[in-house]
Design an enzyme around this catalytic site. Structure first.
Site, short mmCIF file in Angstrom:
data_model
loop_
_atom_site.label_atom_id
_atom_site.label_comp_id
_atom_site.label_asym_id
_atom_site.label_seq_id
_atom_site.Cartn_x
_atom_site.Cartn_y
_atom_site.Cartn_z
N ASP A 144 36.51 4.84 23.61
CA ASP A 144 35.79 5.73 24.52
C ASP A 144 35.43 5.05 25.85
O ASP A 144 35.02 3.88 25.85
CB ASP A 144 34.49 6.14 23.79
N GLU A 190 40.61 5.55 26.47
CA GLU A 190 40.25 6.66 27.34
C GLU A 190 39.79 6.11 28.68
O GLU A 190 38.74 5.47 28.77
CB GLU A 190 39.08 7.47 26.74
C1 GLC Z 1 33.78 9.96 26.77
C2 GLC Z 1 33.75 11.04 25.73
C3 GLC Z 1 32.72 12.05 26.10
C4 GLC Z 1 31.37 11.37 26.14
C5 GLC Z 1 31.42 10.14 27.06
C6 GLC Z 1 30.23 9.26 26.84
O1 GLC Z 1 34.21 10.41 28.00
O2 GLC Z 1 35.01 11.61 25.57
O3 GLC Z 1 32.68 13.14 25.24
O4 GLC Z 1 30.39 12.25 26.57
O5 GLC Z 1 32.54 9.35 26.84
O6 GLC Z 1 30.34 8.58 25.63
#
Ligand code: GLC
Length: 537
Positions: A206, A270
């Site tokens: 994440d 991500e």
């Molecule tokens: C990422 C997740 C999202 C979350 C953020 C903070 O972007 O996909 O859903 O709110 O991180 O952890």
């Protein structure tokens, strides 16, 4: 093998948002047992979808300020989702069906209720003080620098007890860990190891680029394209110093070393390139392949979430990405997830079917977000039912909208609450989505669910789709995107008509393998919004 690791052999990686997949204990929220109950829907029976890998969004202990992306104990399962016993059952059942399981690794921040943070905030001399990022106010009392929270407002929260600010890139309930501190890195590597030992096959990582922060915490430069009327404060600056510093690759290498101890493991990161108005280069993605270890860590490509419905935009974006990748670098194209409007909401039902064909026609590991296979649409959520904190802080006026509409419960049958639960669900199922329920689509031979099943079968059986090279098809029709996949002399062509008019095909002839449309127009023309795969002679 071209383009990819062993994972590219898999049919698809299916993201489960556990709150919304299946509620087994009737509290209105989905849970791990619910996933176990529905494993056969994914794989194992004649009419299963045929998915062989899942990624489950966080189910760790959490106060749920950001629905699980605020973890208060990485080693425990939140009671809302079940027990460790349920998790082990899930792993056993997944193993039985040869389904790989990936978890979500939330590493940039914890919950403010995590024991590390509680200890950290006690005093300036706490042994955990340096596990988070604390700084003195500026002389006028304002925050230490101009960094902005991705969820709007300054990224700093003042803590009166110790008279310092702490950094939070997301909500103030999600304080950022200090990755520059080796103890933090060690603790997080142990978390990863713990879950590998429990039998998981990998992690989606994440918000990863935030772990690489400027050492001196210098101000971010202002964004020259900032418009306060339409953008949140987050976009007032370019995130040059608050994240994406090359040191992040060093930290990721440490995690890759842990992952590599486990056979066949995979990490997918991500990281969205900045939206600062300038065209970005693909290096924001490619750097992840080149600077860590592409045999175990690969980035999501999120361009398909942001592209306008335009053949040339898709063609150009995918051609250049394929061109930039080296043979062993496996692409992972994402067209949807729990943070983006549903594909059907962006491109309509026909567009969603075309994206399905595109996504299974491309090289690499195809990605699905639960409910894509039903063509689920965004559900309108009345303000009083809104749950996503982003909807509260930023509101709907700017591009960071509430993410509730794409997180609604999966409709399984036509029963009340879509057979997801017997009680009122945490978000509404939505009338239109109810009509797209699984049972109904399993009966209808032309449903989107059936199209996905066909695509998954095709992908499983076709070496061309799994291992083949990618070659763009240069042709004159601006409405069509087309490319060829080739493996050991055999070729498939993938073609998508982005327009609402019939369009002449590129000069390619061959046998029809699959189409989004029930009746096709023969070799010469694609129907409006048709996507087709043909086998070339
Ligand atoms: C990422 C997740 C999202 C979350 C953020 C903070 O972007 O996909 O859903 O709110 O991180 O952890």
């Amino acid at each position: 093998m071209a383009k990819g690791s062993e994972w590219a052999q898999y049919s698809a990686l299916y993201q489960i948002y556990p709150r919304s997949f299946k509620d087994s204990d009737n509290d209105g929220v989905g849970d791990l047992k619910g996933i176990v109950d529905k494993i056969n829907y994914l794989k194992g029976e004649v009419d299963s979808l045929g998915v062989d890998a899942i990624w489950i969004s966080p189910f760790y202990k959490s106060p749920m300020a950001d629905f699980g992306y605020d973890v208060s104990d990485y080693y425990k399962i939140d009671p809302l989702f079940g027990t460790m016993g349920d998790f082990q059952q899930l792993i056993r059942k997944a193993r039985k069906h040869d389904i790989r399981v990936m978890l979500d690794f939330v590493l940039n921040h914890t919950s403010d209720q995590h024991k590390w943070f509680k200890e950290s905030r006690v005093s300036r001399d706490s042994p955990k003080r340096d596990w988070y990022i604390w700084r003195d106010p500026q002389p006028d009392g304002s925050p230490p620098n101009n960094w902005q929270s991705a969820f709007d407002g300054p990224a700093w929260e003042y803590d009166a007890a110790t008279e310092q600010y702490y950094l939070h890139t997301f909500l103030k309930e999600q304080p950022d860990l200090n990755w520059a501190n080796p103890e933090v890195r060690k603790a997080m590597a142990e978390v990863m190891q713990f879950w590998f030992e429990k039998g998981v096959d990998g992690f989606r990582i994440d918000a990863v680029h935030w772990i690489g922060k400027d050492k001196e915490l210098r101000d971010d430069p202002p964004n020259p394209n900032f418009n306060p009327e339409t953008m949140s404060s987050y976009d007032s600056v370019l995130h040059t110093h608050s994240g994406r510093q090359p040191v992040l690759f060093k930290y990721l290498k440490e995690l890759a070393t842990v992952a590599k101890k486990y056979k066949r493991s995979l990490l997918i990161t991500e990281s969205y390139p900045d939206r600062d108005g300038k065209p970005h280069t693909f290096s924001d993605y490619i750097d992840f392949y080149r600077n860590v270890d592409a045999s175990v860590l690969v980035p999501f490509n999120f361009e398909g979430i942001r592209l306008p419905w335009d053949a040339q935009a898709f063609q150009k974006s995918i051609d250049s990405y394929q061109e930039a990748l080296r043979d062993h670098e496996m692409p992972v194209y994402a067209f949807s997830n729990h943070d983006s409007p549903r594909i059907a909401a962006r491109y309509g039902q026909k567009g969603a079917r075309a994206i399905a064909v595109l996504s299974f026609g491309l090289p690499g590991l195809p990605m699905m977000y639960y409910g894509d296979e039903l063509g689920l649409d965004n559900v309108r959520i009345p303000p009083e039912d809104r749950r996503d904190p982003v909807g509260w802080t930023v509101g709907d006026k700017v591009h960071r909208q509430s993410r509730d509409p794409e997180r609604t419960p999966m409709p399984w049958t036509e029963a009340v609450y879509g057979g997801f639960s017997q009680v009122k669900t945490w978000l509404p199922v939505g009338k239109k989505n109810m009509r797209r329920n699984v049972a109904e689509q399993q009966r209808n031979p032309h449903s989107t669910l059936r199209l996905y099943r066909q695509l998954l079968t095709l992908r499983r059986e076709s070496d061309i789709l799994r291992y083949g090279t990618y070659q763009p098809v240069r042709q004159e029709n601006m409405n069509i995107m087309a490319f060829i996949r080739e493996y050991q002399g055999q070729k498939l062509a993938v073609m998508i008509n982005f327009s609402h008019i019939r369009s002449h095909l590129p000069p390619l002839t061959g046998e029809l393998v699959i189409s989004t449309h029930q009746k096709v127009d023969g070799a010469a023309r694609l129907k409006p919004m048709e996507a087709r795969i043909i086998s070339l002679e």
